[in-house]
Structure formats: structure tokens, C-alpha cells
Design an enzyme around this catalytic site. Sequence first.
Site, PDB file in Angstrom:
ATOM      1  N   ARG A   1      -2.652 -14.374  28.306  1.00 30.99           N
ATOM      2  CA  ARG A   1      -2.914 -13.262  27.401  1.00 30.99           C
ATOM      3  C   ARG A   1      -2.309 -13.486  26.027  1.00 30.99           C
ATOM      4  O   ARG A   1      -2.940 -13.189  25.000  1.00 30.99           O
ATOM      5  CB  ARG A   1      -2.404 -11.952  28.026  1.00 30.99           C
ATOM      6  CG  ARG A   1      -2.613 -10.683  27.177  1.00 30.99           C
ATOM      7  CD  ARG A   1      -3.972 -10.591  26.516  1.00 30.99           C
ATOM      8  NE  ARG A   1      -5.082 -10.842  27.420  1.00 30.99           N
ATOM      9  CZ  ARG A   1      -6.296 -11.192  27.023  1.00 30.99           C
ATOM     10  NH1 ARG A   1      -6.551 -11.360  25.725  1.00 30.99           N
ATOM     11  NH2 ARG A   1      -7.259 -11.407  27.887  1.00 30.99           N
TER      12      ARG A   1
ATOM     13  N   LYS B   1      -1.900  -7.032   2.660  1.00 30.65           N
ATOM     14  CA  LYS B   1      -2.223  -6.043   3.692  1.00 30.65           C
ATOM     15  C   LYS B   1      -2.374  -6.761   5.026  1.00 30.65           C
ATOM     16  O   LYS B   1      -3.465  -6.950   5.556  1.00 30.65           O
ATOM     17  CB  LYS B   1      -3.493  -5.283   3.317  1.00 30.65           C
ATOM     18  CG  LYS B   1      -3.327  -4.432   2.063  1.00 30.65           C
ATOM     19  CD  LYS B   1      -4.610  -3.713   1.688  1.00 30.65           C
ATOM     20  CE  LYS B   1      -4.421  -2.889   0.423  1.00 30.65           C
ATOM     21  NZ  LYS B   1      -5.673  -2.207   0.007  1.00 30.65           N
TER      22      LYS B   1
ATOM     23  N   LYS C   1       0.783  -3.130 -10.797  1.00 32.58           N
ATOM     24  CA  LYS C   1      -0.306  -2.299 -10.284  1.00 32.58           C
ATOM     25  C   LYS C   1      -0.235  -0.898 -10.881  1.00 32.58           C
ATOM     26  O   LYS C   1       0.600  -0.597 -11.730  1.00 32.58           O
ATOM     27  CB  LYS C   1      -0.260  -2.272  -8.760  1.00 32.58           C
ATOM     28  CG  LYS C   1      -0.351  -3.685  -8.152  1.00 32.58           C
ATOM     29  CD  LYS C   1      -0.697  -3.672  -6.694  1.00 32.58           C
ATOM     30  CE  LYS C   1      -2.172  -3.375  -6.493  1.00 32.58           C
ATOM     31  NZ  LYS C   1      -2.560  -3.452  -5.063  1.00 32.58           N
TER      32      LYS C   1
ATOM     33  N   GLU D   1      -3.099  -5.087 -13.080  1.00 34.72           N
ATOM     34  CA  GLU D   1      -4.283  -4.366 -12.625  1.00 34.72           C
ATOM     35  C   GLU D   1      -4.777  -3.436 -13.728  1.00 34.72           C
ATOM     36  O   GLU D   1      -3.974  -2.745 -14.365  1.00 34.72           O
ATOM     37  CB  GLU D   1      -3.940  -3.561 -11.376  1.00 34.72           C
ATOM     38  CG  GLU D   1      -5.063  -2.695 -10.838  1.00 34.72           C
ATOM     39  CD  GLU D   1      -4.618  -1.868  -9.645  1.00 34.72           C
ATOM     40  OE1 GLU D   1      -4.726  -0.627  -9.721  1.00 34.72           O
ATOM     41  OE2 GLU D   1      -4.138  -2.464  -8.656  1.00 34.72           O
TER      42      GLU D   1
ATOM     43  N   ASP E   1      -9.990  -3.601 -10.995  1.00 30.73           N
ATOM     44  CA  ASP E   1      -9.968  -2.768  -9.790  1.00 30.73           C
ATOM     45  C   ASP E   1     -11.110  -1.770  -9.752  1.00 30.73           C
ATOM     46  O   ASP E   1     -11.295  -0.970 -10.677  1.00 30.73           O
ATOM     47  CB  ASP E   1      -8.631  -2.021  -9.708  1.00 30.73           C
ATOM     48  CG  ASP E   1      -8.447  -1.320  -8.375  1.00 30.73           C
ATOM     49  OD1 ASP E   1      -8.729  -1.942  -7.336  1.00 30.73           O
ATOM     50  OD2 ASP E   1      -8.023  -0.157  -8.372  1.00 30.73           O
TER      51      ASP E   1
END
Length: 289
Positions: free
Chosen positions: A106, A141, A173, A203, A224
Amino acid sequence: MTAMPLTPLPRTMFEPMIRRALDEDLGLAGDVTSAAVIPPDHRSEVVASARQPGCIAGLDCAELACALVDPAITVTRHVNDGDSVSSGAPIATFQGPSRSLLIAERTALNFMGHLSGIASVTADLVRRVEGTHVSIACTRKTTPGLRALEKYAVRAGGGMNHRYSLSDAVLIKDNHIAIAGGVGPALTSAKQTVGHMIKIEIEVDTLAQLEQVLEIGADAVLLDNMTPATLREAVGMIDGRAIAEASGGITPDTVRVVAETGVDLISMGWITHSAPCLDIGLDFVSSHP
């Protein structure tokens, strides 16, 4: 932009992840099912096969899971990481003590399935933008604790890696801009603060912000959530003075349109945080009592 070459990760980078996964699966009493059903000296041969088409990644993880459970397990690869496979294609054959094979099963399949899923969606996106000069990139992410492996899987699929961590580069950002008081103050402060080895990306949401950035200067600009028409105009404004990166809401259905705007890089967080696992099964071949 050219994709990074696929080189194996050093074992020290992912061995702790494999050990944690095995410990989690074994619990406090080990595999009570195999101990109750399988004689201790029984040996088997099993094969891992793809149950759907895809791109393979994670073979090193599967091999290490087996080695940590029992060095007596041998693994024969039929493909390598980065290879595309059809449904039903054998990936690797495992031989060894049956109990040990069942313990490792597994964990080996979890890593291979997850990483091959990331490699597969990346490879699909790379195919969709063929003929353009754009590269497909991941983001930060990632699943906590699995970033090195997931970014490796992106490379296996022919993609590129964005930052590995907050320390790799300056990426200003929207929240940085808001707290700093605007694009100008944020970018100016960064250029006055960081050393010459640190790249700066910022950004922007609008062409007005982009104009400010170009006046001050940056190594890369993250465009963006812009429409293809706006992206095309932004690329014209940048005119090679910075790397143009598109991000935000890009899907397999829209990636080609975005690529054709002339951007250099398309980054997508979902290729690591939401890629479905590639279905890989481990099937019994024969016994060797």
C-alpha cells in the site's frame, strides 16, 4: 523556457517520508492479516501495472518502501520515471517474502499513484502547449511534507518547478502589495533590500500596475487572472524586459489559448494539490513456497 532535466532525488530527501508512511500503516501490531494467513517462509512474485494511461513517477519511492520493509525483496523495473504507459502496461515486478510484499504494497502504490497522477496531468498540459515556447510550472501549493516529491513528479511530466520555498526568491504578491502600500513601494523596497543573487518577481492584476513595474524593473512579472486579450497586451508591454508568467484559473481547456498569448510561463497550483491519482494495481503472479 526549457524544462528541467529529470534527475533522481537523493534518498535522504524522501526516506523520512517513506518511513513515516510505513510506520503509519503498520500501527502498533504490524500486519496482523498477513501474519494470520500467510506462512512466514512463503515467497511470491507480484507485478505493478497501470490500470489507465499515464506518465509514471515514484518508482524510487516504491523500491525504497520494499527495501525498508525487507531487503530480500527484489524489484525489476519495466519502465522509468517520466515514461508514458498505456492501460495494462507492467511497471515493475516484485519478488520476495509474501508477508513483506503485502506490508510494502500500500505504501508503494500510494506514492506511485499520487506522483504518477501529478506527472500525468503535467504531461497532458505539456502536450497541449506543444509548438509554443511556453513552459508549464507548479507552485508551492503542495501537500505538506511532500513538496520535494511532488515537484519531482512535475519534472517527470515535463514541467518546470517554481519556487521550492519562501527563501528561493522574492515573489511580491497581492497581500505584500496591499501591506506595503502599493506596487511601487513594495518593488522599490525589495530592490533595495535583497542581494544580487536573489531574483524578484511581482504579481500584477492590471496593466496600470504592470506599467509601474516596468518603470522600476523586475526579473519576472506574474500576470494574475488576466483574459487572453489582456495577457497579449501585457506581453507586448513587457517586450522581453522580464519573464512573463500567467497564472490564475487556467485549465486544460484554456491552457493553449493562454500559451498563444506569448507568455513565457504558465503556473498552476492544481497540478500538485488536485491531480487525481493514477490507478496502479499490484497483482499476484505466482507463489514460490
